[in-house]
Design a protein around this motif. Structure first.
Motif, PDB file in Angstrom:
ATOM      1  N   PHE A  15      22.424  47.449  49.594  1.00  0.00           N
ATOM      2  CA  PHE A  15      21.105  47.613  50.211  1.00  0.00           C
ATOM      3  C   PHE A  15      20.577  48.924  49.649  1.00  0.00           C
ATOM      4  N   PHE A  18      23.026  51.875  48.917  1.00  0.00           N
ATOM      5  CA  PHE A  18      24.197  51.754  49.784  1.00  0.00           C
ATOM      6  C   PHE A  18      24.963  50.453  49.507  1.00  0.00           C
ATOM      7  N   ALA A  20      27.262  47.796  50.873  1.00  0.00           N
ATOM      8  CA  ALA A  20      27.783  47.277  52.149  1.00  0.00           C
ATOM      9  C   ALA A  20      29.050  46.455  51.928  1.00  0.00           C
ATOM     10  N   PRO A  39      36.065  47.798  61.631  1.00  0.00           N
ATOM     11  CA  PRO A  39      35.216  48.615  62.482  1.00  0.00           C
ATOM     12  C   PRO A  39      33.739  48.356  62.215  1.00  0.00           C
ATOM     13  N   SER A  40      32.911  48.814  63.134  1.00  0.00           N
ATOM     14  CA  SER A  40      31.471  48.629  63.022  1.00  0.00           C
ATOM     15  C   SER A  40      30.955  49.185  61.682  1.00  0.00           C
ATOM     16  N   GLY A  41      30.148  48.385  60.997  1.00  0.00           N
ATOM     17  CA  GLY A  41      29.530  48.850  59.757  1.00  0.00           C
ATOM     18  C   GLY A  41      30.375  48.637  58.509  1.00  0.00           C
ATOM     19  N   CYS A  42      31.531  47.951  58.627  1.00  0.00           N
ATOM     20  CA  CYS A  42      32.416  47.812  57.460  1.00  0.00           C
ATOM     21  C   CYS A  42      31.950  46.714  56.504  1.00  0.00           C
ATOM     22  N   GLY A  43      30.959  45.925  56.914  1.00  0.00           N
ATOM     23  CA  GLY A  43      30.405  44.924  56.000  1.00  0.00           C
ATOM     24  C   GLY A  43      30.771  43.486  56.327  1.00  0.00           C
ATOM     25  N   LYS A  44      31.431  43.259  57.450  1.00  0.00           N
ATOM     26  CA  LYS A  44      31.906  41.903  57.740  1.00  0.00           C
ATOM     27  C   LYS A  44      30.758  40.928  58.017  1.00  0.00           C
ATOM     28  N   THR A  45      29.728  41.383  58.766  1.00  0.00           N
ATOM     29  CA  THR A  45      28.597  40.482  59.033  1.00  0.00           C
ATOM     30  C   THR A  45      27.837  40.191  57.746  1.00  0.00           C
ATOM     31  N   THR A  46      27.684  41.193  56.910  1.00  0.00           N
ATOM     32  CA  THR A  46      26.985  40.999  55.632  1.00  0.00           C
ATOM     33  C   THR A  46      27.712  39.942  54.795  1.00  0.00           C
TER      34      THR A  46
END
Ligand code: ATP
Length: 365
Positions: A15, A18, A20, A39-46
């Motif tokens: 992005f 950055f 992700a 953890p939050s923000g590690c890229g799993k949802t992306t």
């Protein structure tokens, strides 16, 4: 049948400046229950959104069921996604919610009724077809969302933190049901979660992610018993991490000098040298008032210390013991399987803590 349902090759997602998801490659097998954990923000949802076609990889390839995804729009992919927020239509009945996707895709009218019924039975919601979402519990609404996804008969079901809105009891029930459902429908489930218990209890295999990279992919017990790095050891379950130095290596064992505790041979198949970490799970530690007796068949590391904290959790107690000059703090979990145990040790008590060399995990990374 190919042994890969989803194939991810050198996938990166940026992005702006950055990154992700950072050059990730792995395969997910047909009928597997696979978890992306981190953890939050590690890229799993992306990563999940790239499988669904909701994000486009900056580079790399994704193949699902043998089909290249680069030129396949979201609605033509053999996947369906269940979102964090349930995404059910509040003004429609349960039945209409589940039927919606079939109607939109032009499924023949005669087929819709039986398929909706079948999907509602799968998620154990028959009898509630005429209700509106606001007449359902959180768990039931989540099942409607699941039925909506399953009714389309996807090859792969993508679940993004599907239980985040449920309370602890509902979560546990839903975890068991999801695992049973996956076995019953026999399609590939990929779940994104930051909750290690959720991943451990449901998944066949787990990919642990950190800062856009995969740290380890393994079955739940392997991840817990054999983490490959400090990050994974620390992220999965509770752990004592100690500094150590390798002093020798021979026949599947590494001789280590653990700072503050002394020498011990640790099982390890790879190479190791210099400064390392060792991990010991708190439930592998034995605590007692007496020095443990020497047993040549089970060499133990033992240290004297003082109990500085103690929390009671009903089935277990968690204790913190400070040992040695550096006042290293060890976490110990004991099973309260007898009443006597609960009262046998208290804060301030002088104790011995010991563990077996074979329960020590060497972490080179
Ligand atoms: P969480 O558990 O909090 O949902 P996650 O592991 O699923 O976290 P992602 O949602 O994949 O994390 O986000 C990974 C990183 O990418 C985060 O730092 C996030 O802020 C960033 N990110 C995600 N989407 C965008 C976007 N559209 N534009 C810019 N940055 C984004």
């Amino acid at each position: 049948m190919s042994d890969s349902m989803v194939s991810i090759r050198n996938v990166t997602k940026q992005f702006g400046a950055f990154t992700a998801v950072d050059n990730v490659s792995f395969d997910i097998r047909p009928n597997e229950f696979f978890a992306l954990l981190g953890p939050s923000g590690c890229g799993k949802t992306t990563l999940l959104r790239m499988l669904a076609g909701l994000e486009v990889p900056t580079s790399g390839n994704i193949t699902i069921d043998g089909q290249e995804m680069a030129s396949t729009p979201p609605n033509r992919r053999p996947v369906n996604m269940v979102f964090q927020s349930y995404a059910v239509f509040p003004h429609m009945t349960v039945e209409d919610n589940v039927a919606y996707g079939l109607k939109v895709s032009g499924t023949p009218q005669a087929e819709i009724g039986p398929r909706v019924q079948e999907a509602l039975e799968m998620v154990q919601l028959p009898g509630l077809a005429a209700r509106k979402p606001d007449q359902l519990s959180g768990g039931q609404r989540q099942r409607v969302a699941l039925a909506r996804a399953l009714v389309k008969r996807p090859k792969v079901l993508l679940l993004d933190e599907p239980m985040s809105a449920l309370d602890a009891k509902q979560r546990e029930t839903m975890q068991l049901e999801l695992a049973h459902l996956q076995e019953k429908v026999g399609i590939t489930f990929i779940i994104v979660t930051h909750d290690q218990d959720e991943a451990l209890s449901m998944a066949d295999r787990i990919a642990v992610m950190d800062a856009g990279s995969i740290k380890q992919i393994a079955e739940p017990d392997e991840l817990y018993e054999n983490p490959s790095s400090r990050f994974v050891a620390d992220f999965i379950g509770k752990v004592n991490l100690l500094d150590a130095r390798v002093t020798g290596i021979s026949g599947g064992h590494v001789s280590t000098e653990i700072k503050g505790f002394g020498r011990v041979a640790v099982p390890h198949s790879g190479t190791a040298e210099g400064d390392v970490s060792v991990a010991i799970r708190p439930e592998k530690l034995v605590i007692g008032k007496q020095e443990p007796a020497a047993d040549p068949s089970r060499p133990v590391i033992a240290a004297q210390g003082r109990v500085v904290d103690w929390s009671y959790y009903g089935d277990t107690s968690h204790m913190y013991v400070e040992t040695g000059e550096d006042r290293l703090r060890l976490s110990v979990i004991i099973q309260n399987d007898t009443r006597d145990k609960v009262n046998s040790i208290d804060i301030g008590d002088e104790v011995w803590v010991s563990w077996s060399g074979t329960d020590t995990i060497l972490l080179a990374d």
